[in-house]
Write a protein that holds these residues in place. Structure first.
Motif, PDB file in Angstrom:
ATOM      1  N   TYR A  49      -0.568  -3.890   0.685  1.00 58.86           N
ATOM      2  CA  TYR A  49      -1.074  -4.097   2.113  1.00 58.86           C
ATOM      3  C   TYR A  49      -2.515  -3.949   2.147  1.00 58.86           C
ATOM      4  O   TYR A  49      -3.045  -2.879   1.463  1.00 58.86           O
ATOM      5  N   LYS A  50      -3.331  -4.509   2.756  1.00 58.78           N
ATOM      6  CA  LYS A  50      -4.743  -4.335   3.018  1.00 58.78           C
ATOM      7  C   LYS A  50      -5.182  -4.540   4.671  1.00 58.78           C
ATOM      8  O   LYS A  50      -4.625  -5.905   5.088  1.00 58.78           O
ATOM      9  N   ASN A  51      -5.565  -3.699   5.227  1.00 57.43           N
ATOM     10  CA  ASN A  51      -5.807  -3.862   6.607  1.00 57.43           C
ATOM     11  C   ASN A  51      -4.629  -4.250   7.404  1.00 57.43           C
ATOM     12  O   ASN A  51      -4.790  -5.053   8.274  1.00 57.43           O
ATOM     13  N   TRP A  52      -3.413  -3.594   7.001  1.00 55.13           N
ATOM     14  CA  TRP A  52      -2.365  -3.857   7.920  1.00 55.13           C
ATOM     15  C   TRP A  52      -1.687  -5.087   7.669  1.00 55.13           C
ATOM     16  O   TRP A  52      -0.928  -5.454   8.448  1.00 55.13           O
ATOM     17  N   GLU A  53      -2.248  -5.630   6.752  1.00 52.23           N
ATOM     18  CA  GLU A  53      -1.650  -7.138   6.488  1.00 52.23           C
ATOM     19  C   GLU A  53      -0.948  -7.093   5.062  1.00 52.23           C
ATOM     20  O   GLU A  53      -1.277  -6.638   4.064  1.00 52.23           O
ATOM     21  N   ARG A  54       0.185  -7.660   5.005  1.00 55.77           N
ATOM     22  CA  ARG A  54       1.065  -7.789   3.802  1.00 55.77           C
ATOM     23  C   ARG A  54       0.672  -9.057   3.141  1.00 55.77           C
ATOM     24  O   ARG A  54       0.519 -10.195   3.536  1.00 55.77           O
TER      25      ARG A  54
END
Length: 86
Positions: A49-54
């Motif tokens: 996950y990066k910046n709330w993105e899967r």
């Protein structure tokens, strides 16, 4: 080639200091364009996950190393609470 990881293992990309900690989802089949054969035991689908993105990506198992610390996505903090009955 034998499988090095299993679903749920925590891995990082070998040789990159800023690589994210990822969780192995499953082995995926990948077709070799030159030979035309399908490899079922070498490519892994990983998630992080990066910046709330899967983000999901496929890696060759030789490019990954297992990490000792686990629980990067769902880390819980345990605290010792004292129970008071008064």
């Amino acid at each position: 080639m034998p499988r090095k990881f299993k679903s749920g293992d925590w891995v990082k990309v070998r040789g990159k200091l800023t690589a994210p900690k990822m969780q192995v989802l499953k082995y995926v089949p990948k077709k070799d364009l030159i030979l035309g054969s399908v490899d079922y035991d070498s490519y892994l689908e990983c998630v992080w996950y990066k910046n709330w993105e899967r983000i999901c990506q496929v890696f060759h198992q030789n490019k990954l190393i297992r990490t000792i610390e686990t629980g990067g996505l769902f880390k819980t903090f345990l605290t010792n609470h004292k129970l008071s009955l008064s």
